[in-house]
Design a protein around this motif. Structure first.
Motif, short mmCIF file in Angstrom:
data_model
loop_
_atom_site.label_atom_id
_atom_site.label_comp_id
_atom_site.label_asym_id
_atom_site.label_seq_id
_atom_site.Cartn_x
_atom_site.Cartn_y
_atom_site.Cartn_z
N THR A 238 24.96 36.43 41.10
CA THR A 238 25.72 35.51 41.68
C THR A 238 24.92 34.49 42.38
O THR A 238 25.48 33.42 42.46
N ARG A 239 23.88 35.01 42.99
CA ARG A 239 22.94 34.02 43.83
C ARG A 239 22.60 32.91 42.68
O ARG A 239 22.53 31.69 42.78
N HIS B 241 34.18 31.75 46.18
CA HIS B 241 33.75 32.93 45.61
C HIS B 241 35.12 33.76 45.44
O HIS B 241 35.80 34.02 46.33
N THR C 262 31.15 29.19 53.84
CA THR C 262 31.50 30.14 53.05
C THR C 262 32.91 30.74 53.29
O THR C 262 33.32 31.84 53.25
N VAL D 266 32.64 30.34 41.84
CA VAL D 266 31.72 31.54 41.28
C VAL D 266 32.58 32.97 41.42
O VAL D 266 32.81 33.18 42.35
N THR E 109 25.52 30.54 41.88
CA THR E 109 25.67 29.81 42.92
C THR E 109 24.74 28.59 42.99
O THR E 109 24.99 27.49 43.26
N TRP F 24 26.09 35.39 46.24
CA TRP F 24 26.93 33.85 46.65
C TRP F 24 26.64 33.40 48.15
O TRP F 24 26.34 32.37 48.40
#
Length: 357
Positions: A185-186, A202, A230, A261, A189, A219
């Motif tokens: 997920t990183r 997310h 976030t 994401v 993102t 994320w």
């Protein structure tokens, strides 16, 4: 003086025994056994004669009898569960195929275990019932979690096992293979951020999901590195409808998301449905990414950007881990963390821009 080979007549029909091979080759039954299991104990000429006779008669060792002698069944058990009609991913189906293929290549057979319900208690009961009826060498577990009762049960019975999923309790004595969801997920993102998106939301799973926590952390880390907020976050069940509703909420925010994401392809497909309902174009107006690279990901239009897990490698590494445990390998248990691959499709790309007049 060793017995002389008997005259060669027709090969008898039916199951050929080790004694018949020995008689035809003019050797003892122990010599035939050595040829098949310990060939270095025989002179080259004797070994060649025995193996030629084995091939001529079509002899196949009795694996059941060998298993009884060696206390090994060459069976590895895995608990299956039905596919859900509301999920896009067929990850466990792909995993089961990969695991079975690797098991067969290593000389093992996969035996499937059924349990009513999804709880650990039902699964442990199914394991116990299977072990009462079948000499299983080892188990493979999937979907590990904290305080996993299945781990404690198999250890108390002295049965080797390895897990698809790391030890979330930090147990270094557990043999496991896992895919790095945080890195996945990183990467997703960072990919949408590189397209210019700053309001990246997310949509993930509830807090009790350790896998979901890892994917959410990736994320958060990527947003933190870029100084992005976030505040657009949802923790929902892994269904298309939950993904759809979460997307609507984030698109209705005062500063709405321009990229979402998701922790799974199922959630991402729900997002695509929400975008369709609003007349928004995936990629061109709102970027969307999933996870698992389900078959549907390549079929929707535009295609869904997602993370592909190296399931074939997971299967091979788990069988290797199980083999080491069965053999009593003195080395530390195997810990393998694999990297997913970002598969970029149109759902996260801006596409061709319309020229201004």
């Amino acid at each position: 003086m060793s017995p002389q080979p008997t005259s060669r007549g027709p090969v008898p029909h039916g199951h050929v025994t080790l004694s018949q091979v020995a008689q035809r080759a003019g050797v003892s039954a122990q010599s035939v056994s050595n040829a098949l299991n310990n060939p270095d104990r025989l002179a080259p000429a004797t070994l060649e004669r025995i193996l030629a006779t084995v091939a001529e008669l079509g002899y196949e060792p009795n694996l059941s009898a060998r298993a009884l002698r060696n206390r090994s069944s060459h069976l590895i058990a895995f608990k299956v569960r039905p596919s859900r009609p509301d999920k896009a991913s067929l990850l466990m189906d792909e995993f089961l195929y990969a695991l079975n293929r690797s098991a067969v290549a290593a000389g093992y057979h996969l035996i499937l275990c059924h349990a009513e319900g999804d709880g650990s208690a039902e699964e442990i009961k199914a394991y116990r019932n299977l072990l009462k009826k079948t000499p299983v060498d080892a188990f493979v577990l999937a979907e590990t979690h904290r305080n996993d009762d299945r781990v404690a049960a198999l250890r108390s019975w002295g049965v080797p096992f390895a897990t698809f999923g790391r030890s979330w309790d930090g147990d270094d004595s557990l043999a496991w293979v896992d895919v790095d969801g945080r890195a996945g997920t990183r990467a997703a993102t960072e990919h949408v951020a590189a397209q210019g998106h700053q309001r990246i939301g997310h949509i993930g799973w509830p807090a009790e999901s350790e896998i979901g926590q890892e994917r959410r952390a990736g994320w958060r880390e990527a947003c933190g590195d870029r100084g992005l907020r976030t505040d657009l976050e949802a923790a929902v069940l892994d269904t298309l409808e939950d993904g759809r509703q979460a997307a609507h909420r984030m698109l209705d925010a005062p500063q709405p998301a321009t990229a979402l994401v998701c922790a799974s392809d199922t959630l991402a497909l729900g997002v695509l449905r929400a975008l369709h309902e609003r007349g928004l174009r995936p990629g061109a107006e709102v970027a969307v990414t999933g996870f698992d690279d389900s078959p549907t990901a390549a079929l929707v239009s535009p295609g869904l950007t997602t993370l592909r897990q190296p399931i074939d490698v997971v299967g091979r590494q788990l069988i290797q881990a199980v083999e080491n445990l069965i053999a009593g390998d003195p080395r530390e248990p195997q810990h393998v963390l694999l990297q997913p691959e970002l598969i970029v499709r149109g759902s996260s790309l801006p596409g061709p821009r319309t020229p201004t007049p």
